[in-house]
Design a protein around this motif. Structure first.
Motif, mmCIF file in Angstrom:
data_model
loop_
_atom_site.group_PDB
_atom_site.id
_atom_site.type_symbol
_atom_site.label_atom_id
_atom_site.label_comp_id
_atom_site.label_asym_id
_atom_site.label_seq_id
_atom_site.Cartn_x
_atom_site.Cartn_y
_atom_site.Cartn_z
ATOM 1 N N TRP A 33 28.544 46.854 36.157
ATOM 2 C CA TRP A 33 29.384 45.775 35.629
ATOM 3 C C TRP A 33 28.728 45.208 34.375
ATOM 4 C CZ3 TRP A 33 34.066 44.351 35.457
ATOM 5 C CH2 TRP A 33 34.434 43.061 35.084
ATOM 6 N N ALA A 34 29.519 45.005 33.327
ATOM 7 C CA ALA A 34 28.975 44.635 32.020
ATOM 8 C C ALA A 34 29.215 43.176 31.646
ATOM 9 C CB ALA A 34 29.578 45.540 30.943
ATOM 10 N N SER A 35 29.632 42.353 32.597
ATOM 11 C CA SER A 35 29.867 40.942 32.279
ATOM 12 C C SER A 35 29.236 40.080 33.368
ATOM 13 C CB SER A 35 31.372 40.686 32.149
ATOM 14 O OG SER A 35 31.606 39.428 31.543
ATOM 15 N N ASN A 36 29.702 38.834 33.505
ATOM 16 C CA ASN A 36 29.108 37.879 34.444
ATOM 17 C C ASN A 36 29.523 38.126 35.889
ATOM 18 O OD1 ASN A 36 27.839 35.943 32.485
ATOM 19 N ND2 ASN A 36 29.949 35.966 31.758
ATOM 20 N N THR A 37 28.590 37.871 36.782
ATOM 21 C CA THR A 37 28.858 37.871 38.215
ATOM 22 C C THR A 37 28.465 36.496 38.725
ATOM 23 O OG1 THR A 37 28.387 40.229 38.385
ATOM 24 C CG2 THR A 37 28.326 38.963 40.431
ATOM 25 N N LEU B 218 29.894 34.796 51.655
ATOM 26 C CA LEU B 218 29.883 34.223 50.320
ATOM 27 C C LEU B 218 31.115 34.653 49.549
ATOM 28 C CD1 LEU B 218 27.914 36.407 47.961
ATOM 29 C CD2 LEU B 218 27.282 36.556 50.331
ATOM 30 N N GLY B 219 31.351 33.962 48.444
ATOM 31 C CA GLY B 219 32.389 34.350 47.508
ATOM 32 C C GLY B 219 31.731 35.033 46.329
ATOM 33 N N LEU B 220 32.434 35.967 45.710
ATOM 34 C CA LEU B 220 31.907 36.672 44.544
ATOM 35 C C LEU B 220 33.040 36.857 43.552
ATOM 36 C CD1 LEU B 220 29.431 39.602 44.457
ATOM 37 C CD2 LEU B 220 31.481 39.696 43.043
ATOM 38 N N LEU B 221 32.755 36.538 42.295
ATOM 39 C CA LEU B 221 33.742 36.808 41.250
ATOM 40 C C LEU B 221 33.066 37.391 40.030
ATOM 41 C CD1 LEU B 221 33.755 34.390 38.862
ATOM 42 C CD2 LEU B 221 34.750 33.117 40.730
ATOM 43 N N LEU B 222 33.842 38.155 39.299
ATOM 44 C CA LEU B 222 33.403 38.800 38.067
ATOM 45 C C LEU B 222 34.173 38.115 36.947
ATOM 46 C CD1 LEU B 222 33.852 42.440 39.423
ATOM 47 C CD2 LEU B 222 31.717 41.134 39.335
ATOM 48 N N CYS B 223 33.450 37.574 35.943
ATOM 49 C CA CYS B 223 34.198 36.798 34.954
ATOM 50 C C CYS B 223 33.605 36.871 33.555
ATOM 51 C CB CYS B 223 34.348 35.358 35.407
ATOM 52 S SG CYS B 223 32.876 34.357 35.329
ATOM 53 N N ALA B 224 34.438 36.480 32.612
ATOM 54 C CA ALA B 224 34.064 36.451 31.199
ATOM 55 C C ALA B 224 33.195 35.229 30.906
ATOM 56 C CB ALA B 224 35.327 36.422 30.346
ATOM 57 N N ASP B 225 32.455 35.310 29.816
ATOM 58 C CA ASP B 225 31.554 34.229 29.407
ATOM 59 C C ASP B 225 32.243 32.872 29.323
ATOM 60 O OD1 ASP B 225 29.575 36.154 29.110
ATOM 61 O OD2 ASP B 225 29.732 36.252 26.932
ATOM 62 N N ASN B 226 33.440 32.836 28.738
ATOM 63 C CA ASN B 226 34.105 31.549 28.524
ATOM 64 C C ASN B 226 34.579 30.881 29.817
ATOM 65 O OD1 ASN B 226 36.115 33.609 28.733
ATOM 66 N ND2 ASN B 226 37.617 32.255 27.805
ATOM 67 N N GLY C 61 45.608 41.565 30.119
ATOM 68 C CA GLY C 61 45.990 42.927 29.751
ATOM 69 C C GLY C 61 45.486 43.420 28.412
ATOM 70 N N HIS C 62 45.132 42.523 27.518
ATOM 71 C CA HIS C 62 44.661 42.910 26.180
ATOM 72 C C HIS C 62 43.152 43.116 26.113
ATOM 73 C CE1 HIS C 62 44.074 38.598 26.515
ATOM 74 N NE2 HIS C 62 43.143 38.714 25.580
ATOM 75 N N ILE C 63 42.433 42.828 27.181
ATOM 76 C CA ILE C 63 40.975 42.908 27.195
ATOM 77 C C ILE C 63 40.546 44.342 27.510
ATOM 78 C CG2 ILE C 63 38.868 42.037 28.294
ATOM 79 C CD1 ILE C 63 40.516 39.448 28.902
ATOM 80 N N PRO C 64 39.777 44.976 26.610
ATOM 81 C CA PRO C 64 39.403 46.384 26.817
ATOM 82 C C PRO C 64 38.753 46.658 28.180
ATOM 83 C CG PRO C 64 38.862 45.729 24.590
ATOM 84 C CD PRO C 64 39.306 44.478 25.317
ATOM 85 N N LEU C 65 37.812 45.837 28.609
ATOM 86 C CA LEU C 65 37.147 46.051 29.902
ATOM 87 C C LEU C 65 38.163 46.069 31.047
ATOM 88 C CD1 LEU C 65 34.494 46.300 31.568
ATOM 89 C CD2 LEU C 65 34.450 43.807 31.646
ATOM 90 N N VAL C 66 39.159 45.206 30.966
ATOM 91 C CA VAL C 66 40.195 45.130 32.000
ATOM 92 C C VAL C 66 41.064 46.377 31.981
ATOM 93 C CG1 VAL C 66 42.232 43.850 32.781
ATOM 94 C CG2 VAL C 66 40.183 42.611 32.047
ATOM 95 N N LYS C 67 41.470 46.803 30.773
ATOM 96 C CA LYS C 67 42.343 47.974 30.643
ATOM 97 C C LYS C 67 41.644 49.261 31.080
ATOM 98 C CE LYS C 67 43.654 47.550 26.326
ATOM 99 N NZ LYS C 67 44.384 47.622 25.049
ATOM 100 N N VAL D 18 32.112 39.488 51.895
ATOM 101 C CA VAL D 18 32.459 38.615 50.782
ATOM 102 C C VAL D 18 33.966 38.460 50.642
ATOM 103 C CG1 VAL D 18 30.386 39.179 49.447
ATOM 104 C CG2 VAL D 18 32.493 40.417 49.007
ATOM 105 N N GLY D 19 34.322 37.345 50.046
ATOM 106 C CA GLY D 19 35.666 37.121 49.559
ATOM 107 C C GLY D 19 35.580 37.248 48.055
ATOM 108 N N GLY D 20 36.102 38.335 47.536
ATOM 109 C CA GLY D 20 36.069 38.556 46.095
ATOM 110 C C GLY D 20 37.266 37.889 45.451
ATOM 111 N N ILE D 21 37.006 36.956 44.560
ATOM 112 C CA ILE D 21 38.068 36.197 43.894
ATOM 113 C C ILE D 21 38.439 36.903 42.588
ATOM 114 C CG2 ILE D 21 38.667 33.964 42.842
ATOM 115 C CD1 ILE D 21 38.141 33.825 45.885
ATOM 116 N N ASN D 22 39.742 37.060 42.362
ATOM 117 C CA ASN D 22 40.158 37.611 41.066
ATOM 118 C C ASN D 22 41.465 37.011 40.594
ATOM 119 O OD1 ASN D 22 42.279 39.060 42.306
ATOM 120 N ND2 ASN D 22 41.785 40.950 41.265
ATOM 121 N N ASN D 23 41.689 37.182 39.305
ATOM 122 C CA ASN D 23 42.931 36.753 38.662
ATOM 123 C C ASN D 23 43.285 35.297 38.947
ATOM 124 O OD1 ASN D 23 43.428 39.208 37.342
ATOM 125 N ND2 ASN D 23 44.364 40.066 39.172
ATOM 126 N N VAL D 24 42.331 34.400 38.734
ATOM 127 C CA VAL D 24 42.632 32.971 38.814
ATOM 128 C C VAL D 24 43.389 32.624 37.534
ATOM 129 C CG1 VAL D 24 41.689 30.640 38.980
ATOM 130 C CG2 VAL D 24 40.527 32.547 40.143
#
Length: 170
Positions: free
Chosen positions: A145-149, A109-117, A27-33, A72-78
């Motif tokens: 999208w501005a981060s990792n796929t 396929l599976g697809l997720l959008l995620c942060a660098d770390n 919730g504190h991440i600007p891209l997410v908000k 696709v199966g889009g994975i989120n909020n792991v």
């Protein structure tokens, strides 16, 4: 115990608990908000006793990769709540439920959008990053999208030139 449920069939209490974990974690991440997100179709929860030890959501969608349609199966909020971290619950749960994507949901396929770390974590589970533009919808129009796929494929890796999510991101 691992429970797989349609997201809409979760109790209000479980949804509130999951949303609390999501807000704490992201919730504190600007891209997410600043982003409008797709509603999940499925939720996978691993319980230890009566407590949620880890969970993630799946969005089922047909997307376009290089102008070809793929399911696709889009994975989120792991997320693993802090009290349960360090036991490998998320990795074990993702691996144990891979069949859900490829067999039960019949995804290509599976697809997720995620942060660098988070990239190293998913790489250990055979997910791989793709270096192409990924477009998604927002109420204000199409966005990039501005981060990792990352993708998970059953066989050979894909090297796409363009991905269109054809809806809100997850």
């Amino acid at each position: 115990m691992i429970e797989i449920k349609k997201h809409g069939e979760l109790s209000a209490q479980v949804k509130a608990e999951l949303n609390s974990y999501i807000d704490t974690e992201f919730g504190h991440i600007p891209l997410v908000k600043e982003t409008e997100w797709a509603r999940p179709d499925w939720t996978v929860i691993r319980y230890e006793g009566n407590c949620i030890a880890t969970f993630y959501n799946i969005v089922e969608r047909e997307i376009s990769i290089d102008d070809k349609t793929f399911k696709v199966g889009g994975i989120n909020n792991v997320i693993t709540p802090k009290a349960f971290r360090g036991h490998g619950y998320a990795a074990k749960t993702l691996k144990a439920t891979e069949y859900l994507l490829f067999e039960d949901l019949n995804c290509d396929l599976g697809l997720l959008l995620c942060a660098d770390n988070l990239v190293p974590f998913y790489k250990k589970l055979n997910w791989y990053t793709v270096a192409c533009p990924v477009y998604f919808d927002q109420s204000t129009g199409e966005k990039l999208w501005a981060s990792n796929t990352m993708l998970l494929t059953k066989k050979e890796k894909m090297d796409p030139r363009k991905i269109e999510l054809k809806g809100l991101p997850w």
